[in-house]
Write a protein that holds these residues in place. Structure first.
Motif, PDB file in Angstrom:
ATOM      1  N   PHE A 180       0.838  -1.205   0.000  1.00  0.00           N
ATOM      2  CA  PHE A 180       0.000   0.000   0.000  1.00  0.00           C
ATOM      3  C   PHE A 180       0.871   1.253   0.000  1.00  0.00           C
ATOM      4  CE2 PHE A 180       0.850  -0.731   4.475  1.00  0.00           C
ATOM      5  CZ  PHE A 180       1.042   0.537   5.006  1.00  0.00           C
ATOM      6  N   TYR A 181       0.280   2.370  -0.458  1.00  0.00           N
ATOM      7  CA  TYR A 181       0.926   3.676  -0.383  1.00  0.00           C
ATOM      8  C   TYR A 181       0.395   4.394   0.852  1.00  0.00           C
ATOM      9  CZ  TYR A 181       3.117   3.265  -4.921  1.00  0.00           C
ATOM     10  OH  TYR A 181       3.916   2.862  -5.960  1.00  0.00           O
ATOM     11  N   PRO A 182       1.267   5.027   1.653  1.00  0.00           N
ATOM     12  CA  PRO A 182       0.841   5.599   2.934  1.00  0.00           C
ATOM     13  C   PRO A 182       0.252   6.997   2.804  1.00  0.00           C
ATOM     14  CG  PRO A 182       3.195   5.852   2.690  1.00  0.00           C
ATOM     15  CD  PRO A 182       2.726   5.103   1.462  1.00  0.00           C
TER      16      PRO A 182
ATOM     17  N   SER B 234       7.964   8.031  -4.646  1.00  0.00           N
ATOM     18  CA  SER B 234       7.930   7.436  -3.302  1.00  0.00           C
ATOM     19  C   SER B 234       8.697   6.127  -3.261  1.00  0.00           C
ATOM     20  CB  SER B 234       6.478   7.218  -2.867  1.00  0.00           C
ATOM     21  OG  SER B 234       5.798   8.449  -2.729  1.00  0.00           O
TER      22      SER B 234
ATOM     23  N   SER C 113       7.214   9.724   1.600  1.00  0.00           N
ATOM     24  CA  SER C 113       5.970  10.232   1.018  1.00  0.00           C
ATOM     25  C   SER C 113       6.192  11.592   0.356  1.00  0.00           C
ATOM     26  CB  SER C 113       4.912  10.361   2.120  1.00  0.00           C
ATOM     27  OG  SER C 113       5.297  11.382   3.031  1.00  0.00           O
TER      28      SER C 113
ATOM     29  N   SER D 205       4.059  -1.168   3.543  1.00  0.00           N
ATOM     30  CA  SER D 205       4.142   0.113   2.851  1.00  0.00           C
ATOM     31  C   SER D 205       5.255   0.088   1.809  1.00  0.00           C
ATOM     32  CB  SER D 205       4.407   1.235   3.847  1.00  0.00           C
ATOM     33  OG  SER D 205       4.742   2.437   3.174  1.00  0.00           O
TER      34      SER D 205
ATOM     35  N   GLU E  40       7.163   2.335   1.232  1.00  0.00           N
ATOM     36  CA  GLU E  40       8.323   3.039   1.797  1.00  0.00           C
ATOM     37  C   GLU E  40       9.442   2.077   2.182  1.00  0.00           C
ATOM     38  OE1 GLU E  40       6.670   6.869   4.176  1.00  0.00           O
ATOM     39  OE2 GLU E  40       5.887   4.939   4.839  1.00  0.00           O
ATOM     40  N   ARG E  41       9.127   0.797   2.337  1.00  0.00           N
ATOM     41  CA  ARG E  41      10.117  -0.177   2.778  1.00  0.00           C
ATOM     42  C   ARG E  41      10.898  -0.814   1.619  1.00  0.00           C
ATOM     43  NH1 ARG E  41       7.769  -3.892   7.513  1.00  0.00           N
ATOM     44  NH2 ARG E  41      10.019  -4.210   7.781  1.00  0.00           N
TER      45      ARG E  41
END
Length: 387
Positions: free
Chosen positions: A57-59, A71, A77, A361, A363-364
């Protein structure tokens, strides 16, 4: 007896050393980071042998292509990397401008690779459009490749050919210094082309030396054409009409003037200079505007973004099923909705096959790649590696 003890001890130390080496693994020589527009779960069967996080998912909300890929490569973000959309309104000219690598406010995977290897690590990027390829690579790139408009129907095949050509010409993955290859495929017709890409790169670089990372842009284009037919609530948010109505409302409060100096899609830009002249606090103006906008049909939330780069002072979120339209040009503006879930896949480089259900996420992704090739994570990334 003593010699036998020494012999057993030596064997034990060698076994532990061998085990440690296996756990440490070999750093990939080439990382191929692939982002597919609006990918759901229909990835090639080849990737079933990879490490699959099934609920990526995107946060943040309002995801689009440029904000998504930025991202992925920064591990953070838009609040930090500042690429909030494909385009936004420039406050000075009140004209729309496209996202460029110069606008990325933090370091990227490519930047950190260049720093770690003193420029020796190669960075290449391939996408359907030049602007997208440039964003993937960030501030430092050796080669870009993209499709021209005449070949839009052959995107996936053509992009794969260009990517493989770069691998050969730039000798990606041919030495111990890691290289990065970024790709972005459109949502249609990519599967066979992607399979060819993986097979050919593994042949040229070696299965254990190539790490493939696959994910989605995390949104889908919403088509509301048949909503009314099936009695599903829908409606149209008119961008310019909303800006004019808001301007009239603020004028009724504080006297005539152009309080809303611009609008773009769901963004509204207030006239800071006029507010200052009239001694009206910007926070008061945005609060009044928010209260007004929330009374309009189809508006579910209004976010205030004071002094954030590439964002309007007010951002309108519409109810599900609603669409946007520019009432001056009658242009239908596509509404994008987040996907329920999408995969994040790590494949190759001797990574064992596994399926993970826990939400993850995007982001990882960047810190995981950074750890795999033993470089520092991008400087705004605060997420931990997945493995």
């Amino acid at each position: 007896m003593k010699n036998r003890y020494l012999y057993v001890t030596l064997l034990t130390m060698l076994a532990l050393s061998s085990q440690a080496q296996q756990q440490k693994g070999v750093s990939p020589r080439l990382v191929v980071n692939i982002t597919i527009d609006q990918l759901l779960t229909d990835y090639p069967a080849l990737f079933d042998d990879g490490l699959i996080y099934e609920q990526g998912f995107y946060p943040y909300s309002q995801v689009d292509l440029s904000s998504a890929i930025s991202s992925v490569v920064t591990g953070t973000s838009p609040f930090y990397h500042t690429i909030t959309a494909d385009k936004w309104l420039d406050r000075q000219s009140l004209q729309t401008v496209a996202a460029t690598p110069d606008e990325i406010a933090v370091s990227t995977l490519a930047d950190e690779l260049k720093i770690a290897t003193k420029g020796a690590g190669k960075v290449c990027a391939v996408a359907a459009k030049k602007e997208t390829a440039a964003l993937l690579a960030g501030h430092n790139v050796d080669r870009l490749a993209w499709n021209d408009d005449k070949r839009r129907n052959q995107d996936a095949t053509s992009l794969t050919v260009k990517a493989l050509q770069l691998v050969v010409e730039e000798r990606l993955g041919q030495d111990s210094i890691p290289d990065l290859l970024f790709l972005q495929y459109e949502k249609e017709d990519y599967q066979s082309a992607l399979q060819k890409l993986v097979v050919e790169i593994q042949r040229m670089v070696g299965k254990q030396h190539a790490l493939f990372v696959l994910t989605s842009t995390g949104y889908r284009d919403l088509n509301t054409d048949e909503y009314a037919k099936y009695h599903i609530p829908t409606g149209v948010y008119y961008t310019n009409r909303t800006a004019n109505l808001l301007n009239m409302y603020l004028g009724a409060l504080w006297g005539q003037g152009k309080y809303v100096e611009g609008s773009y899609r769901n963004q509204l830009y207030l006239n800071h200079q006029l507010l200052e002249q009239k001694r009206i606090a910007l926070s008061d103006a945005t609060q009044k505007a928010k209260e007004f906008l929330l009374q309009m049909a189809g508006v579910k939330r209004v976010n205030i973004h004071l002094y954030e780069a590439h964002m309007g002072d007010l951002q309108v979120e519409l109810a599900p099923g609603w669409q946007m339209q520019n009432d001056d040009t009658h242009e239908q503006l596509k509404t994008k909705q987040p996907l329920a879930c999408f995969p994040i896949i790590f494949y190759g480089a001797d990574i064992p096959a596994q399926k993970v259900q826990a939400p993850v996420s995007i982001e990882r992704i960047a810190p995981t790649i950074s750890k795999a090739i033993r470089i520092r994570a991008p400087n705004a990334c605060m997420a931990t590696p997945l493995f």
